[in-house]
Design an enzyme around this catalytic site. Structure first.
Site, PDB file in Angstrom:
ATOM      1  N   PRO A  12       1.107   0.651 -11.559  1.00 29.00           N
ATOM      2  CA  PRO A  12       1.889  -0.427 -10.952  1.00 29.00           C
ATOM      3  C   PRO A  12       1.081  -1.319 -10.010  1.00 29.00           C
ATOM      4  O   PRO A  12       0.241  -0.833  -9.251  1.00 29.00           O
ATOM      5  CB  PRO A  12       2.965   0.319 -10.160  1.00 29.00           C
ATOM      6  CG  PRO A  12       3.098   1.636 -10.837  1.00 29.00           C
ATOM      7  CD  PRO A  12       1.737   1.956 -11.380  1.00 29.00           C
ATOM      8  N   ASN A  13       1.369  -2.588 -10.092  1.00 25.49           N
ATOM      9  CA  ASN A  13       0.839  -3.637  -9.208  1.00 25.49           C
ATOM     10  C   ASN A  13      -0.616  -4.029  -9.481  1.00 25.49           C
ATOM     11  O   ASN A  13      -1.116  -4.992  -8.900  1.00 25.49           O
ATOM     12  CB  ASN A  13       1.005  -3.253  -7.719  1.00 25.49           C
ATOM     13  CG  ASN A  13       2.454  -3.022  -7.366  1.00 25.49           C
ATOM     14  OD1 ASN A  13       3.291  -3.894  -7.582  1.00 25.49           O
ATOM     15  ND2 ASN A  13       2.781  -1.844  -6.851  1.00 25.49           N
ATOM     16  N   ARG A  20      -3.643  -9.783  -4.927  1.00 27.25           N
ATOM     17  CA  ARG A  20      -2.968  -8.712  -4.189  1.00 27.25           C
ATOM     18  C   ARG A  20      -3.909  -8.140  -3.123  1.00 27.25           C
ATOM     19  O   ARG A  20      -4.962  -7.574  -3.465  1.00 27.25           O
ATOM     20  CB  ARG A  20      -2.598  -7.601  -5.179  1.00 27.25           C
ATOM     21  CG  ARG A  20      -2.039  -6.368  -4.536  1.00 27.25           C
ATOM     22  CD  ARG A  20      -2.017  -5.195  -5.501  1.00 27.25           C
ATOM     23  NE  ARG A  20      -1.483  -4.026  -4.829  1.00 27.25           N
ATOM     24  CZ  ARG A  20      -1.672  -2.788  -5.222  1.00 27.25           C
ATOM     25  NH1 ARG A  20      -2.377  -2.533  -6.311  1.00 27.25           N
ATOM     26  NH2 ARG A  20      -1.156  -1.784  -4.549  1.00 27.25           N
ATOM     27  N   TYR A  25      -8.558  -4.909  -2.103  1.00 29.17           N
ATOM     28  CA  TYR A  25      -8.855  -4.715  -3.524  1.00 29.17           C
ATOM     29  C   TYR A  25      -9.827  -5.744  -4.101  1.00 29.17           C
ATOM     30  O   TYR A  25     -10.177  -5.666  -5.280  1.00 29.17           O
ATOM     31  CB  TYR A  25      -7.541  -4.732  -4.323  1.00 29.17           C
ATOM     32  CG  TYR A  25      -6.589  -3.630  -3.908  1.00 29.17           C
ATOM     33  CD1 TYR A  25      -6.942  -2.293  -4.057  1.00 29.17           C
ATOM     34  CD2 TYR A  25      -5.337  -3.924  -3.344  1.00 29.17           C
ATOM     35  CE1 TYR A  25      -6.085  -1.272  -3.667  1.00 29.17           C
ATOM     36  CE2 TYR A  25      -4.467  -2.921  -2.952  1.00 29.17           C
ATOM     37  CZ  TYR A  25      -4.844  -1.591  -3.113  1.00 29.17           C
ATOM     38  OH  TYR A  25      -4.000  -0.586  -2.734  1.00 29.17           O
ATOM     39  N   ASN A  76      -6.419   4.494 -13.379  1.00 30.42           N
ATOM     40  CA  ASN A  76      -6.133   4.089 -12.007  1.00 30.42           C
ATOM     41  C   ASN A  76      -4.610   4.024 -11.932  1.00 30.42           C
ATOM     42  O   ASN A  76      -4.002   3.034 -12.361  1.00 30.42           O
ATOM     43  CB  ASN A  76      -6.742   2.725 -11.664  1.00 30.42           C
ATOM     44  CG  ASN A  76      -6.467   2.366 -10.202  1.00 30.42           C
ATOM     45  OD1 ASN A  76      -5.581   2.959  -9.570  1.00 30.42           O
ATOM     46  ND2 ASN A  76      -7.195   1.404  -9.669  1.00 30.42           N
ATOM     47  N   ALA A  79      -0.023   3.404  -7.105  1.00 30.70           N
ATOM     48  CA  ALA A  79       0.723   4.288  -6.198  1.00 30.70           C
ATOM     49  C   ALA A  79       1.261   5.536  -6.897  1.00 30.70           C
ATOM     50  O   ALA A  79       1.581   6.524  -6.227  1.00 30.70           O
ATOM     51  CB  ALA A  79       1.868   3.513  -5.547  1.00 30.70           C
ATOM     52  N   GLU A 100     -10.249   9.964 -12.757  1.00 34.88           N
ATOM     53  CA  GLU A 100      -9.382   9.256 -11.799  1.00 34.88           C
ATOM     54  C   GLU A 100     -10.182   8.137 -11.143  1.00 34.88           C
ATOM     55  O   GLU A 100     -11.308   8.356 -10.696  1.00 34.88           O
ATOM     56  CB  GLU A 100      -8.897  10.254 -10.734  1.00 34.88           C
ATOM     57  CG  GLU A 100      -8.047   9.611  -9.652  1.00 34.88           C
ATOM     58  CD  GLU A 100      -7.590  10.603  -8.587  1.00 34.88           C
ATOM     59  OE1 GLU A 100      -7.905  11.819  -8.700  1.00 34.88           O
ATOM     60  OE2 GLU A 100      -6.929  10.160  -7.635  1.00 34.88           O
ATOM     61  N   HIS A 102     -10.115   4.611  -8.499  1.00 34.33           N
ATOM     62  CA  HIS A 102      -9.468   3.737  -7.508  1.00 34.33           C
ATOM     63  C   HIS A 102     -10.465   2.702  -7.028  1.00 34.33           C
ATOM     64  O   HIS A 102     -11.654   3.015  -6.845  1.00 34.33           O
ATOM     65  CB  HIS A 102      -8.998   4.531  -6.288  1.00 34.33           C
ATOM     66  CG  HIS A 102      -8.065   5.628  -6.633  1.00 34.33           C
ATOM     67  ND1 HIS A 102      -6.754   5.409  -6.938  1.00 34.33           N
ATOM     68  CD2 HIS A 102      -8.266   6.960  -6.772  1.00 34.33           C
ATOM     69  CE1 HIS A 102      -6.173   6.556  -7.238  1.00 34.33           C
ATOM     70  NE2 HIS A 102      -7.069   7.512  -7.157  1.00 34.33           N
ATOM     71  N   ARG A 109      -7.152   5.846   3.940  1.00 33.64           N
ATOM     72  CA  ARG A 109      -6.089   4.899   4.270  1.00 33.64           C
ATOM     73  C   ARG A 109      -4.889   5.653   4.879  1.00 33.64           C
ATOM     74  O   ARG A 109      -5.095   6.637   5.591  1.00 33.64           O
ATOM     75  CB  ARG A 109      -5.731   4.099   3.018  1.00 33.64           C
ATOM     76  CG  ARG A 109      -6.950   3.281   2.511  1.00 33.64           C
ATOM     77  CD  ARG A 109      -6.663   2.557   1.218  1.00 33.64           C
ATOM     78  NE  ARG A 109      -5.563   1.601   1.374  1.00 33.64           N
ATOM     79  CZ  ARG A 109      -4.942   1.013   0.350  1.00 33.64           C
ATOM     80  NH1 ARG A 109      -5.329   1.288  -0.897  1.00 33.64           N
ATOM     81  NH2 ARG A 109      -3.967   0.163   0.559  1.00 33.64           N
TER      82      ARG A 109
HETATM   83  C1  DQA Z   1      -5.271   2.225  -5.728  1.00 32.57           C
HETATM   84  C2  DQA Z   1      -4.961   3.013  -4.458  1.00 32.57           C
HETATM   85  C3  DQA Z   1      -3.480   3.378  -4.410  1.00 32.57           C
HETATM   86  O1  DQA Z   1      -3.205   4.105  -3.219  1.00 32.57           O
HETATM   87  C4  DQA Z   1      -2.641   2.107  -4.416  1.00 32.57           C
HETATM   88  O2  DQA Z   1      -1.266   2.437  -4.407  1.00 32.57           O
HETATM   89  C5  DQA Z   1      -2.983   1.204  -5.531  1.00 32.57           C
HETATM   90  C6  DQA Z   1      -4.388   1.003  -5.881  1.00 32.57           C
HETATM   91  C7  DQA Z   1      -6.745   1.724  -5.749  1.00 32.57           C
HETATM   92  O3  DQA Z   1      -7.193   1.316  -6.816  1.00 32.57           O
HETATM   93  O4  DQA Z   1      -7.404   1.706  -4.714  1.00 32.57           O
HETATM   94  O5  DQA Z   1      -2.120   0.556  -6.123  1.00 32.57           O
HETATM   95  O6  DQA Z   1      -5.109   3.094  -6.843  1.00 32.57           O
END
Ligand code: DQA
Length: 162
Positions: A12-13, A20, A25, A76, A79, A100, A102, A109
């Site tokens: 998501p997002n 964003r 990011y 990735n 959340a 995994e 990110h 954080r």
């Molecule tokens: C994320 C880190 C997550 O905590 C966050 O909710 C994201 C992006 C990252 O790529 O740093 O949406 O996965």
């Protein structure tokens, strides 16, 4: 079976990358990251498929579609990293390595980002490297898949001396 395919999943997002929270990011878009990831896969002789969704069930379906078909997954989860137990269970059912990924380092954080439901089943974790993490994660996933392919499966009759 043509398993020289990495499935890259974006949660998501992540479709909003570029605009964003750029201070966290960066300003590269998801497409930029997917292109870098695909280049890394191509250099190693693999293909890369990408799927982004804001819905956990779509990502679960995408993992299912990869079982027995793709060689590795880079995810990735956005959340969902922190609470996506059905994504966890789907990845646990996947028959190849999971990496995994990110952009940020969630451990540095908010405290609620410290739990990762994906981490226990990941063969590697790449976090905090921004966009540079995408090609790295792909290379690690392919390396893990190649190593697994070289290790005889104890359940495989061909490797059973009896
Ligand atoms: C994320 C880190 C997550 O905590 C966050 O909710 C994201 C992006 C990252 O790529 O740093 O949406 O996965």
């Amino acid at each position: 079976m043509a398993r020289h395919v990495v499935l890259l999943l974006s949660g998501p997002n992540l479709n909003l990358l570029g605009t964003r929270e750029p201070e966290i990011y960066g300003t590269d878009t998801l497409l930029d990251h997917v292109r870098a990831a695909r280049r890394a896969a191509t250099e190693l002789g693999w293909d890369l498929e990408h799927r982004q969704s804001n819905h956990e069930g779509d990502l679960v379906d995408a993992v299912h579609s990869g079982i027995g078909r793709v060689g590795a997954i880079v995810v990735n989860p956005g959340a969902l990293t922190h609470y996506g137990w059905s994504l966890h269970d789907a990845l646990a059912a996947f028959d190849g390595p999971v990496v995994e990924l990110h952009l940020s380092e969630p451990r540095e954080r908010e405290s609620w980002r410290r739990l990762s439901v994906v981490e226990p089943l990941a063969s590697a974790r790449v976090a905090g490297d921004g966009g540079a993490g995408y090609p790295r994660a792909v290379a690690l996933a392919i390396e893990a898949a190649a190593a697994a392919a070289e290790t005889p499966d104890p359940g495989d009759e061909a490797s059973d001396p009896s």
